[in-house]
Design an enzyme around this catalytic site. Structure first.
Site, PDB file in Angstrom:
ATOM      1  N   GLY A 165      -6.007   1.845  93.838  1.00  0.00           N
ATOM      2  CA  GLY A 165      -4.691   2.223  94.366  1.00  0.00           C
ATOM      3  C   GLY A 165      -4.504   3.716  94.584  1.00  0.00           C
ATOM      4  O   GLY A 165      -3.402   4.177  94.855  1.00  0.00           O
ATOM      5  N   LYS A 201      -1.583   0.606 110.164  1.00  0.00           N
ATOM      6  CA  LYS A 201      -0.154   0.307 110.194  1.00  0.00           C
ATOM      7  C   LYS A 201       0.313   0.073 108.763  1.00  0.00           C
ATOM      8  O   LYS A 201      -0.362  -0.588 107.980  1.00  0.00           O
ATOM      9  CB  LYS A 201       0.064  -0.943 111.043  1.00  0.00           C
ATOM     10  CG  LYS A 201       1.491  -1.408 111.078  1.00  0.00           C
ATOM     11  CD  LYS A 201       1.979  -1.585 112.500  1.00  0.00           C
ATOM     12  CE  LYS A 201       3.475  -1.783 112.559  1.00  0.00           C
ATOM     13  NZ  LYS A 201       4.209  -0.539 112.848  1.00  0.00           N
ATOM     14  N   HIS A 208       0.678  -9.520  98.656  1.00  0.00           N
ATOM     15  CA  HIS A 208      -0.765  -9.331  98.470  1.00  0.00           C
ATOM     16  C   HIS A 208      -1.352 -10.711  98.161  1.00  0.00           C
ATOM     17  O   HIS A 208      -1.053 -11.296  97.133  1.00  0.00           O
ATOM     18  CB  HIS A 208      -1.018  -8.355  97.314  1.00  0.00           C
ATOM     19  CG  HIS A 208      -2.471  -8.237  96.940  1.00  0.00           C
ATOM     20  ND1 HIS A 208      -3.178  -7.065  97.078  1.00  0.00           N
ATOM     21  CD2 HIS A 208      -3.351  -9.141  96.449  1.00  0.00           C
ATOM     22  CE1 HIS A 208      -4.426  -7.266  96.687  1.00  0.00           C
ATOM     23  NE2 HIS A 208      -4.559  -8.506  96.284  1.00  0.00           N
ATOM     24  N   HIS A 235       0.415   0.035  92.600  1.00  0.00           N
ATOM     25  CA  HIS A 235      -0.726  -0.679  93.196  1.00  0.00           C
ATOM     26  C   HIS A 235      -1.608  -1.367  92.161  1.00  0.00           C
ATOM     27  O   HIS A 235      -2.716  -1.783  92.466  1.00  0.00           O
ATOM     28  CB  HIS A 235      -1.576   0.247  94.071  1.00  0.00           C
ATOM     29  CG  HIS A 235      -0.792   0.933  95.149  1.00  0.00           C
ATOM     30  ND1 HIS A 235      -0.051   0.238  96.070  1.00  0.00           N
ATOM     31  CD2 HIS A 235      -0.615   2.240  95.444  1.00  0.00           C
ATOM     32  CE1 HIS A 235       0.541   1.086  96.889  1.00  0.00           C
ATOM     33  NE2 HIS A 235       0.223   2.307  96.529  1.00  0.00           N
ATOM     34  N   LYS A 237      -2.068  -4.595  89.676  1.00  0.00           N
ATOM     35  CA  LYS A 237      -1.532  -5.943  89.521  1.00  0.00           C
ATOM     36  C   LYS A 237      -1.001  -6.161  88.102  1.00  0.00           C
ATOM     37  O   LYS A 237      -1.605  -5.700  87.137  1.00  0.00           O
ATOM     38  CB  LYS A 237      -2.630  -6.966  89.823  1.00  0.00           C
ATOM     39  CG  LYS A 237      -3.101  -6.883  91.270  1.00  0.00           C
ATOM     40  CD  LYS A 237      -4.437  -7.544  91.472  1.00  0.00           C
ATOM     41  CE  LYS A 237      -4.939  -7.278  92.891  1.00  0.00           C
ATOM     42  NZ  LYS A 237      -6.374  -7.627  93.047  1.00  0.00           N
ATOM     43  N   GLU A 275      -9.314  -9.448 100.075  1.00  0.00           N
ATOM     44  CA  GLU A 275      -7.894  -9.144  99.867  1.00  0.00           C
ATOM     45  C   GLU A 275      -7.170  -8.946 101.194  1.00  0.00           C
ATOM     46  O   GLU A 275      -7.674  -8.260 102.086  1.00  0.00           O
ATOM     47  CB  GLU A 275      -7.749  -7.882  99.006  1.00  0.00           C
ATOM     48  CG  GLU A 275      -8.341  -8.033  97.617  1.00  0.00           C
ATOM     49  CD  GLU A 275      -7.901  -6.932  96.651  1.00  0.00           C
ATOM     50  OE1 GLU A 275      -7.901  -7.182  95.443  1.00  0.00           O
ATOM     51  OE2 GLU A 275      -7.548  -5.811  97.106  1.00  0.00           O
ATOM     52  N   GLU A 287      -9.327  -5.171 101.887  1.00  0.00           N
ATOM     53  CA  GLU A 287     -10.624  -4.829 101.312  1.00  0.00           C
ATOM     54  C   GLU A 287     -11.282  -6.057 100.705  1.00  0.00           C
ATOM     55  O   GLU A 287     -10.651  -7.101 100.549  1.00  0.00           O
ATOM     56  CB  GLU A 287     -10.496  -3.718 100.252  1.00  0.00           C
ATOM     57  CG  GLU A 287      -9.768  -4.155  99.000  1.00  0.00           C
ATOM     58  CD  GLU A 287      -9.937  -3.143  97.856  1.00  0.00           C
ATOM     59  OE1 GLU A 287     -10.883  -2.329  97.877  1.00  0.00           O
ATOM     60  OE2 GLU A 287      -9.114  -3.190  96.931  1.00  0.00           O
ATOM     61  N   ARG A 291     -17.195  -8.596  93.183  1.00  0.00           N
ATOM     62  CA  ARG A 291     -17.368  -8.855  91.741  1.00  0.00           C
ATOM     63  C   ARG A 291     -16.364  -9.917  91.305  1.00  0.00           C
ATOM     64  O   ARG A 291     -15.538 -10.352  92.095  1.00  0.00           O
ATOM     65  CB  ARG A 291     -17.092  -7.560  90.977  1.00  0.00           C
ATOM     66  CG  ARG A 291     -15.709  -7.014  91.339  1.00  0.00           C
ATOM     67  CD  ARG A 291     -15.208  -5.937  90.431  1.00  0.00           C
ATOM     68  NE  ARG A 291     -14.069  -5.240  91.004  1.00  0.00           N
ATOM     69  CZ  ARG A 291     -12.806  -5.624  90.947  1.00  0.00           C
ATOM     70  NH1 ARG A 291     -12.498  -6.752  90.334  1.00  0.00           N
ATOM     71  NH2 ARG A 291     -11.839  -4.931  91.514  1.00  0.00           N
TER      72      ARG A 291
END
Ligand code: ADP
Length: 447
Positions: A165, A201, A208, A235, A237, A275, A287, A291
């Site tokens: 983030g 943008k 998310h 950013h 979680k 994501e 992204e 993993r």
């Protein structure tokens, strides 16, 4: 199958991987810093090797020490967990050169996805929808202005090497663009040693949503549905759920299918997470993580499939145990990340846990490496455990979560449990009605 796996991590994820190894009858070696000599994963492993002093760069990030630990103990594979060396292409390459299997994708796939510009280009080529923006790095103000005008304000400047983030700047109008571009690039250079930035943008109220994928390395790809991780602070979680309250079965199958095909075409091996931001029915790739994710247990809860078993199987050449049609979604799951932090200010709260009591009963899973009397060292991240709750539907899941949170006792330090007790009683959360900004707005109001 592997004889012996070395786990190059600590905390709850080291224990998570250790459990999977035990179930598969594989010997375990853990490495640890001097600060973690008393940690649960060290106590439960078959063998342990102290690899250095507390700072991560001298221990959990010390590739030479970890390779030496493999050689001394005769480990034939390494599971990197998440964080630390899990997305380090050089580590994967070095292990391969030593004939030790890295339980994860190839160094080349890690490298592509670790560079966000390259990742976005690759995603686009594979037919994954991406956020409108620059095709590559943007260096020049004129070009930046042209692209921003084309896609429309607001825009976001992101570091190609960014992560966690960090390294993002929003420009609401052309007047902000020059400074945003400059500061983003300077900060990226200082933080990541790479000042390349790109423009996309800025979506105003997205969710998310990420798709769990797996490749067998031989051209087969599957998806395990999505997770909604919109509840974030800075950013990061905080609360994750599967399935997303915002998607219907058709949207799930569509985006899942796109991701599984992309993974197959890429020849990807092992677990990955693609994501997206999701707004007005559209998905936008941001992204890919190459993993296992912190929040993988919600996917395990609704599919009944152990994702670490699958990682180990695939890495050992045994392939996936399931085909796409075998993966069925059952009920709803929510994960709360329990951090050793003040629930209001989020300042870390290391110290000794005087009493630790976890909830139990149907549908409850607690993944944690701590115990009563455990002293949390101040050197690492503040995640001390995860509470994962499963129910036949979201309503049942929320009822069970409320009960489980009431039972959970962590004394001696501050934790984020009180935040979750508030959230579970909130009407927006009950309705699944939130976007990526919801939690920060809520916290600002509560102050
Ligand atoms: P990192 O690798 O640092 O986690 P990501 O690209 O995954 O970076 O973005 C992290 C978070 O930043 C996203 O979950 C979202 O909250 C926000 N974000 C990133 N890109 C955009 C965008 N184009 N519009 C709005 N928010 C964004």
């Amino acid at each position: 199958m592997f004889q012996k796996i070395l786990i190059a991590n600590r905390g709850e994820i080291a224990l998570r991987v250790l459990r999977a190894c035990k179930e598969l009858g594989i010997q375990t070696v853990v490495v640890h810093s001097t600060a973690d000599a008393d940690a649960m994963h060290v106590r439960l492993a078959d063998e342990s090797v102290c690899i250095g002093p507390p700072p991560s760069r001298d221990s959990y990030l010390n590739i030479h020490q970890i390779v030496a630990a493999c050689e001394i103990t005769g480990a034939d594979a390494v599971h990197p967990g998440y964080g630390f060396l899990s997305e380090n292409a050089k580590f994967a390459d070095i292990l391969a050169a030593h004939n030790i299997t890295f339980i994860g994708p190839s160094g080349d796939h890690i490298r592509i996805m670790g560079d966000k510009i390259e990742a976005k280009r690759t995603a686009k080529r594979l037919g994954i929808p991406v956020v409108p923006g620059s095709d590559g790095a943007v260096t020049d103000q004129k070009e930046a202005k042209r692209i921003a005008a084309e896609i429309g304000y607001p825009v976001i400047i992101k570091a190609s090497a960014g992560g966690g983030g960090r390294g993002m700047k929003v420009a609401l109008t052309e007047a902000d663009l020059e400074i945003a571009l400059q500061t983003a690039s300077t900060e990226a250079g200082a933080a990541f040693g790479d000042d390349a930035v790109y423009i996309e943008k800025y979506l105003q109220k997205p969710r998310h949503i990420e798709v769990q994928v797996f490749g067998d390395g031989a051209g087969r790809g599957v998806h395990f549905g999505e997770r909604d991780c919109s509840l974030q602070r800075r950013h990061q979680k905080v609360w994750e759920e599967a399935p997303s309250p915002a998607l219907n079965a058709e949207e799930r199958a569509r985006i899942g299918g796109i991701c599984a095909k992309a993974i197959a075409d890429l020849g990807y091996s092992g677990a990955g997470t693609i994501e997206f931001l999701y707004e007005n029915g559209e998905f936008y790739f941001i992204e890919m993580n190459t993993r296992l994710q912190v929040e993988h247990p919600v996917t395990e809860a609704i599919t009944g499939i152990d994702l670490v078993h699958e990682q180990i199987r695939v890495a050992s050449g045994g392939g996936l145990s399931v085909r796409q049609e075998d993966i069925k979604f059952n009920g709803h799951a929510i994960e709360c990340r329990i951090n050793a932090e003040d629930p209001r200010t989020f300042t870390p709260s290391p110290g000794t846990i005087t009493h630790f009591h976890t909830p139990g009963g149907l549908g409850i899973r607690v993944d944690s490496g701590v115990y009563s009397g455990y002293k949390i060292p101040p050197y690492y991240d503040s995640l001390i455990g995860k509470l994962i709750v499963h129910g036949r539907n979201r309503v049942e899941c929320m009822m069970r979560l409320r009960r489980a949170l009431d039972e959970f006792v962590v004394d001696g330090i501050k934790t984020t449990l009180p935040l979750f007790r508030d959230l579970v009683g909130n009407a927006d959360i009950a309705n699944g009605d939130y976007d990526i900004h919801w939690l920060e707005k809520y916290l600002a109001k509560e102050e």
